[in-house]
Design a protein around this motif. Sequence first.
Motif, PDB file in Angstrom:
ATOM      1  N   HIS A  18       0.808  -1.221   0.000  1.00 31.14           N
ATOM      2  CA  HIS A  18       0.000   0.000   0.000  1.00 31.14           C
ATOM      3  C   HIS A  18       0.843   1.275   0.000  1.00 31.14           C
ATOM      4  N   THR A  19       2.091   1.182   0.455  1.00 28.95           N
ATOM      5  CA  THR A  19       2.917   2.385   0.540  1.00 28.95           C
ATOM      6  C   THR A  19       4.065   2.345  -0.474  1.00 28.95           C
ATOM      7  N   ALA A  20       4.987   1.400  -0.311  1.00 29.94           N
ATOM      8  CA  ALA A  20       6.129   1.337  -1.226  1.00 29.94           C
ATOM      9  C   ALA A  20       5.683   1.072  -2.660  1.00 29.94           C
ATOM     10  N   GLY A  21       4.750   0.129  -2.829  1.00 30.16           N
ATOM     11  CA  GLY A  21       4.251  -0.157  -4.170  1.00 30.16           C
ATOM     12  C   GLY A  21       3.563   1.044  -4.787  1.00 30.16           C
ATOM     13  N   ALA A  22       2.823   1.785  -3.960  1.00 32.24           N
ATOM     14  CA  ALA A  22       2.128   2.972  -4.462  1.00 32.24           C
ATOM     15  C   ALA A  22       3.103   4.056  -4.887  1.00 32.24           C
ATOM     16  N   ALA A  63       3.434  11.265  -3.746  1.00 29.25           N
ATOM     17  CA  ALA A  63       4.889  11.357  -3.597  1.00 29.25           C
ATOM     18  C   ALA A  63       5.595  10.796  -4.826  1.00 29.25           C
ATOM     19  N   GLY A  64       5.139   9.633  -5.279  1.00 22.70           N
ATOM     20  CA  GLY A  64       5.745   9.035  -6.466  1.00 22.70           C
ATOM     21  C   GLY A  64       5.575   9.893  -7.709  1.00 22.70           C
ATOM     22  N   LEU A  65       4.411  10.513  -7.861  1.00 27.69           N
ATOM     23  CA  LEU A  65       4.171  11.380  -9.023  1.00 27.69           C
ATOM     24  C   LEU A  65       5.079  12.606  -9.022  1.00 27.69           C
ATOM     25  N   MET A  66       5.611  12.955  -7.855  1.00 25.62           N
ATOM     26  CA  MET A  66       6.554  14.074  -7.776  1.00 25.62           C
ATOM     27  C   MET A  66       8.009  13.612  -7.830  1.00 25.62           C
ATOM     28  N   GLY A  67       8.207  12.293  -7.947  1.00 30.46           N
ATOM     29  CA  GLY A  67       9.557  11.774  -8.078  1.00 30.46           C
ATOM     30  C   GLY A  67      10.240  11.408  -6.778  1.00 30.46           C
ATOM     31  N   GLY A  69      11.304   8.986  -3.665  1.00 27.83           N
ATOM     32  CA  GLY A  69      11.581   7.563  -3.586  1.00 27.83           C
ATOM     33  C   GLY A  69      10.834   6.892  -2.458  1.00 27.83           C
ATOM     34  N   VAL A  70      10.865   5.559  -2.440  1.00 23.86           N
ATOM     35  CA  VAL A  70      10.125   4.808  -1.420  1.00 23.86           C
ATOM     36  C   VAL A  70      10.693   4.999  -0.021  1.00 23.86           C
ATOM     37  N   ASP A  71      11.936   5.471   0.080  1.00 19.58           N
ATOM     38  CA  ASP A  71      12.568   5.679   1.384  1.00 19.58           C
ATOM     39  C   ASP A  71      12.646   7.157   1.761  1.00 19.58           C
ATOM     40  N   ASP A  72      11.904   8.011   1.060  1.00 21.68           N
ATOM     41  CA  ASP A  72      11.957   9.443   1.306  1.00 21.68           C
ATOM     42  C   ASP A  72      11.083   9.800   2.512  1.00 21.68           C
ATOM     43  N   SER A  73      11.661  10.473   3.490  1.00 27.86           N
ATOM     44  CA  SER A  73      10.938  10.818   4.716  1.00 27.86           C
ATOM     45  C   SER A  73       9.832  11.838   4.476  1.00 27.86           C
ATOM     46  N   ARG A  74       9.780  12.430   3.299  1.00 30.63           N
ATOM     47  CA  ARG A  74       8.772  13.452   3.005  1.00 30.63           C
ATOM     48  C   ARG A  74       7.469  12.874   2.461  1.00 30.63           C
ATOM     49  N   ILE A  75       7.365  11.556   2.350  1.00 27.19           N
ATOM     50  CA  ILE A  75       6.157  10.942   1.802  1.00 27.19           C
ATOM     51  C   ILE A  75       4.916  11.385   2.565  1.00 27.19           C
ATOM     52  N   ALA A  76       4.994  11.428   3.881  1.00 29.49           N
ATOM     53  CA  ALA A  76       3.841  11.807   4.702  1.00 29.49           C
ATOM     54  C   ALA A  76       3.399  13.242   4.453  1.00 29.49           C
ATOM     55  N   GLN A  77       4.303  14.071   3.956  1.00 35.43           N
ATOM     56  CA  GLN A  77       3.979  15.477   3.684  1.00 35.43           C
ATOM     57  C   GLN A  77       3.729  15.743   2.199  1.00 35.43           C
ATOM     58  N   SER A  78       3.503  14.689   1.432  1.00 34.53           N
ATOM     59  CA  SER A  78       3.426  14.845  -0.027  1.00 34.53           C
ATOM     60  C   SER A  78       2.290  15.767  -0.463  1.00 34.53           C
ATOM     61  N   PHE A  79       1.151  15.764   0.248  1.00 40.91           N
ATOM     62  CA  PHE A  79       0.039  16.634  -0.143  1.00 40.91           C
ATOM     63  C   PHE A  79       0.452  18.097  -0.086  1.00 40.91           C
TER      64      PHE A  79
END
Length: 220
Positions: A18-22, A63-67, A69-79
């Motif tokens: 649900h997270t890394a794959g997304a 997060a992925g659409l903005m480039g 990575g799966v280990d990027d700590s900013r995923i939670a702030q992607s919105f």
Amino acid sequence: MILSDIIGPVMVGPSSSHTAGAVKIGNVARKLLNEDVKEAKIFLHGSFRATGKGHGTDRALIAGLMGLGVDDSRIAQSFSIARERQMKFVIEGTDLGEDYHPNTVKMNLTGISGKELEVIASSIGGGQIKVVEIDGLTANFSGDFPTLIVHNLDQPGHVAEVTSMLQHKSVNIATMQLYRAKRGGNAVMVLECDQEVPADSIKWLEHLEGIVKVTYLSLQ
């Protein structure tokens, strides 16, 4: 077998599916669009729809659409990052039907130049994905190889043109799949390659008679 097949991906988030794959789906879609995403309409299916928000699937896709990575700590702030970059997005639930994997998303993307792309992709476990449709036509590739997708009219000779070009450029074909909507209608070739396809060869393909569209996934 690679190490991530055994222990899973290095990632941020609670779930490899649900997270890394997304995140990976978003990344692959962005590369297929081949430019920054200006607007995204995202439709979550199945388990993505039911539990995706709790697992951060919605934020992972953005997060992925903005480039990222799966280990990027900013995923939670992607919105908030997307809003800062003036990337518009809408996320809704949908039902694509029983033929699709439970962890599937449909994305309608518009790039900064106005280029449009529709992608349907599934997260199949362990951070691995499958792209199953591009612009309404069947596809089936992992995003782990440089991938050439050629939309063409269903006419003799197009497969030979593409494979001969790759041979001439010393590009080895790892897998090749052929699909068509109907005899004499629209068709698509999906070729996963061991090497990157040169940009001039892609432009050459785009100008061939009977070639409708060429999409390329580069890993560089």
